[in-house]
Design an enzyme around this catalytic site. Structure first.
Site, PDB file in Angstrom:
ATOM      1  N   SER A  80      35.957  41.931  41.142  1.00  0.00           N
ATOM      2  CA  SER A  80      36.643  43.382  40.949  1.00  0.00           C
ATOM      3  C   SER A  80      37.360  43.803  42.266  1.00  0.00           C
ATOM      4  O   SER A  80      37.547  42.962  43.350  1.00  0.00           O
ATOM      5  CB  SER A  80      35.749  44.398  40.217  1.00  0.00           C
ATOM      6  OG  SER A  80      36.572  45.567  39.882  1.00  0.00           O
ATOM      7  N   LYS A  84      40.405  40.975  43.639  1.00  0.00           N
ATOM      8  CA  LYS A  84      41.189  40.086  42.579  1.00  0.00           C
ATOM      9  C   LYS A  84      42.201  39.578  42.841  1.00  0.00           C
ATOM     10  O   LYS A  84      42.434  38.415  42.180  1.00  0.00           O
ATOM     11  CB  LYS A  84      41.669  41.196  41.560  1.00  0.00           C
ATOM     12  CG  LYS A  84      40.435  41.998  40.670  1.00  0.00           C
ATOM     13  CD  LYS A  84      41.012  42.770  39.669  1.00  0.00           C
ATOM     14  CE  LYS A  84      39.808  43.448  38.807  1.00  0.00           C
ATOM     15  NZ  LYS A  84      40.514  43.990  37.367  1.00  0.00           N
ATOM     16  N   ASN A 105      39.742  38.236  37.651  1.00  0.00           N
ATOM     17  CA  ASN A 105      38.470  38.999  37.324  1.00  0.00           C
ATOM     18  C   ASN A 105      37.346  38.282  36.847  1.00  0.00           C
ATOM     19  O   ASN A 105      36.200  38.545  36.825  1.00  0.00           O
ATOM     20  CB  ASN A 105      38.640  40.178  36.348  1.00  0.00           C
ATOM     21  CG  ASN A 105      38.587  39.701  34.906  1.00  0.00           C
ATOM     22  OD1 ASN A 105      38.923  38.762  34.570  1.00  0.00           O
ATOM     23  ND2 ASN A 105      38.193  41.080  33.950  1.00  0.00           N
ATOM     24  N   ALA A 148      44.745  47.395  36.193  1.00  0.00           N
ATOM     25  CA  ALA A 148      44.660  47.544  34.706  1.00  0.00           C
ATOM     26  C   ALA A 148      46.060  47.306  33.883  1.00  0.00           C
ATOM     27  O   ALA A 148      46.165  46.352  32.810  1.00  0.00           O
ATOM     28  CB  ALA A 148      44.066  48.795  34.129  1.00  0.00           C
ATOM     29  N   THR A 245      43.303  53.992  29.151  1.00  0.00           N
ATOM     30  CA  THR A 245      42.185  53.082  29.701  1.00  0.00           C
ATOM     31  C   THR A 245      41.196  53.848  30.473  1.00  0.00           C
ATOM     32  O   THR A 245      39.940  52.937  30.747  1.00  0.00           O
ATOM     33  CB  THR A 245      42.771  52.149  30.897  1.00  0.00           C
ATOM     34  OG1 THR A 245      43.555  52.830  32.002  1.00  0.00           O
ATOM     35  CG2 THR A 245      44.008  51.112  30.159  1.00  0.00           C
TER      36      THR A 245
END
Length: 308
Positions: A80, A84, A105, A148, A245
């Site tokens: 993370s 990444k 990830n 994301a 999200t």
């Protein structure tokens, strides 16, 4: 006395033992992560001899940490922020989605060969599917172009989304947004556009014409929990999907606005979080994570903490 857990095939003795596979999570900071709870409970439920641990690793220690995956014969690791993108230079192969996202990830170690995957977008698509929804053939308005939003856009395009309309401020993520548009156009049949989020008329019109609205920004979580990119319920129509999200808080400001509009399909990011973990779990173990079981554990923990 050996540890004992009960799996689907009966009692498992010697866990943890000399045959336990190690899987990690490399990020900084990371002690807050729910991933160890998810994976370790899933391993125990299925009677799998694995364990999942967090390691606080930033870019400065990342190369040695990735070397340790090979040296210790770990099965793999999650990755993370802030690692990444940085981790790619230390891996041997990348999945198609990781190449398109320029991010990883999940690392899988196959006898010293390290392959990078991104499961975040898979988590989004699967979370929708579990709720009876699909991206295939749909028009989606997507707010954001960061960690994301990028895999959501890429995976949705790979899975047959008809059109993705990306909205983002002309900030440090704009170049990534432009790259996302180019990459998706070159690798899929999905139509994709990019518009400055400051153009509120275009943003409103796009949402009204969309089957799915996804907010993949940080707006809605602390310290912005009282904010939403959409404040007016009239922007939504009841037949669409509204997906945030963010999963803490469980009901975001965006979700409240959508619910006020009578939108039938309103979701937070907890399903995406679990499903991206499930995709990693499958890559490492070959088994399906018992996601309903894991969701109940997370819900129970939240209820105990008074955070649900």
């Amino acid at each position: 006395m050996a540890n004992e857990i009960t799996g689907v095939n009966g009692p498992i003795t010697g866990w943890l033992d000399g045959h336990t596979y190690l899987i990690g999570l490399m990020a900084y900071p990371i002690r807050h992560s729910m991933s160890p709870t998810m994976h370790n409970n899933a391993f125990a439920k299925l009677g799998l001899n694995y364990t999942y641990l967090c390691f606080e690793v930033g870019n400065d220690k990342l190369e040695k940490a990735v070397d340790a995956i090979r040296t210790l014969d770990m099965r793999g690791s999650n990755v993370s922020m802030p690692n990444k993108k940085e981790v790619i230079k230390y891996l041997d192969k990348l999945s198609k989605a990781s190449e398109m996202c320029d991010a990883v990830n999940t690392i899988v170690n196959d006898h010293g060969v390290l392959t990078g995957y991104t499961t975040d977008g898979i988590g989004f698509v699967r979370a929708l599917k579990k709720e009876g929804q699909t991206v295939k053939g749909k028009i989606m308005t997507l707010a954001g172009a960061g960690g994301a939003a990028t895999p959501i856009a890429v995976q949705s395009a790979l899975d047959g989304c008809k059109e993705i309309r990306i909205f983002n401020l002309h900030d440090d993520k704009w170049a990534q947004a432009e790259k996302n548009v180019k990459t998706i156009e070159e690798n899929t049949d999905c139509k994709v556009t990019l518009t400055d989020l400051k153009d509120q008329d275009a943003f409103k019109k796009s949402i009204a014409e969309s089957d799915i609205y996804c907010d993949a920004t940080g707006v809605g979580m602390k310290p912005l929990e009282d904010m939403s990119l959409v404040e007016d319920p009239s922007w939504f129509h009841k037949d669409m999907v509204v997906f945030d999200t963010v999963y803490a808080p469980r009901t975001t400001k965006l979700m409240k606005v959508a619910q006020k509009a009578g939108v039938e399909h309103v979701f937070n990011g907890i399903g995406m979080m679990i499903e991206q973990g499930a995709a990693s779990f499958k890559l490492w173990t070959g088994e399906e994570m018992p996601t309903d079981y894991i969701k109940q554990i997370i819900d129970d923990e939240d209820a105990a903490k008074g955070t649900k």
